[in-house]
Scaffold this motif. Sequence first.
Motif, short mmCIF file in Angstrom:
data_model
loop_
_atom_site.label_atom_id
_atom_site.label_comp_id
_atom_site.label_asym_id
_atom_site.label_seq_id
_atom_site.Cartn_x
_atom_site.Cartn_y
_atom_site.Cartn_z
N ALA A 74 -47.06 -32.87 -40.30
CA ALA A 74 -45.47 -32.99 -40.37
C ALA A 74 -44.97 -34.35 -39.56
N ASP A 75 -45.79 -34.23 -38.28
CA ASP A 75 -45.27 -35.55 -37.25
C ASP A 75 -45.65 -36.69 -37.74
N ILE A 79 -41.41 -35.64 -40.43
CA ILE A 79 -40.44 -34.64 -41.04
C ILE A 79 -41.09 -33.17 -40.14
N SER A 80 -40.19 -32.02 -40.84
CA SER A 80 -40.39 -30.76 -40.30
C SER A 80 -41.59 -30.27 -40.76
N LYS A 81 -42.03 -29.12 -40.40
CA LYS A 81 -43.32 -28.30 -41.09
C LYS A 81 -43.10 -27.96 -42.41
N GLN A 93 -49.26 -29.52 -55.44
CA GLN A 93 -49.27 -28.18 -55.29
C GLN A 93 -50.39 -27.34 -54.64
N ASN A 94 -50.51 -27.81 -53.57
CA ASN A 94 -51.36 -27.50 -52.58
C ASN A 94 -50.60 -27.43 -51.30
N SER A 95 -51.16 -26.72 -49.99
CA SER A 95 -50.51 -26.75 -48.75
C SER A 95 -51.17 -27.96 -47.97
N PRO A 96 -50.74 -28.43 -47.12
CA PRO A 96 -51.25 -29.38 -46.24
C PRO A 96 -52.54 -28.84 -45.60
N ILE A 97 -52.81 -27.69 -45.10
CA ILE A 97 -53.91 -27.00 -44.50
C ILE A 97 -54.97 -26.88 -45.55
N ALA A 98 -54.64 -26.30 -46.61
CA ALA A 98 -55.50 -26.18 -47.97
C ALA A 98 -56.22 -27.59 -48.46
N TYR A 99 -55.38 -28.75 -48.50
CA TYR A 99 -55.60 -30.02 -48.51
C TYR A 99 -56.80 -30.42 -47.71
N LEU A 100 -56.46 -30.09 -46.33
CA LEU A 100 -57.20 -30.64 -45.02
C LEU A 100 -58.63 -29.88 -45.39
N ILE A 101 -58.67 -28.64 -45.33
CA ILE A 101 -59.86 -28.01 -45.78
C ILE A 101 -60.63 -28.43 -46.90
#
Length: 162
Positions: A74-75, A79-81, A93-101
């Motif tokens: 986010a930083d 922007i905020s989390k 249609q995915n979360s940032p952490i899911a995209y990272l994984i």
Amino acid sequence: MMQQIFALQETGKNNELRTAQYLLQLWDILWNQLDLTFGSANLRRFNHKQARLQTMMQYIHDHYAEEITLDMIADSASISKSGALHTFQEGIQNSPIAYLIQYRLEQAAGQLCTTQKSVSLIAEETGFTSTGYFCRKFRQHYRMSPNAYRRRKLEQTVAGME
């Protein structure tokens, strides 16, 4: 369309032109679905969200091998989390952490095909803190173990050479 692009990338052959073709088709579909009747203010807001999403995705691509938190992602776009979560959900249609994984798994799959590194070293180099967790996630995503994936890709490569 994205599945076709991912499948093409997994073949390991020189597919730059075919990938570019699919991406252009995807952009054409997106452009044709874009409703421009909302006016330029909404279009600017859409472009700003896209820019933020691209910034966060680039941050992930640049730092995937490191420990990354939602705060850090986010930083990177200031922007905020919750803003990061919303932007990713709306954009891909995915979360940032899911995209990272998912990105880490793709990088690991590439290394499995192109190197003789151990599974534990590849897990470590792609940002996974536990080989067991890496293997579980890999199996969920590719429906086989990392070693089975490596063997299959090697067999496909050898079969393609004959």
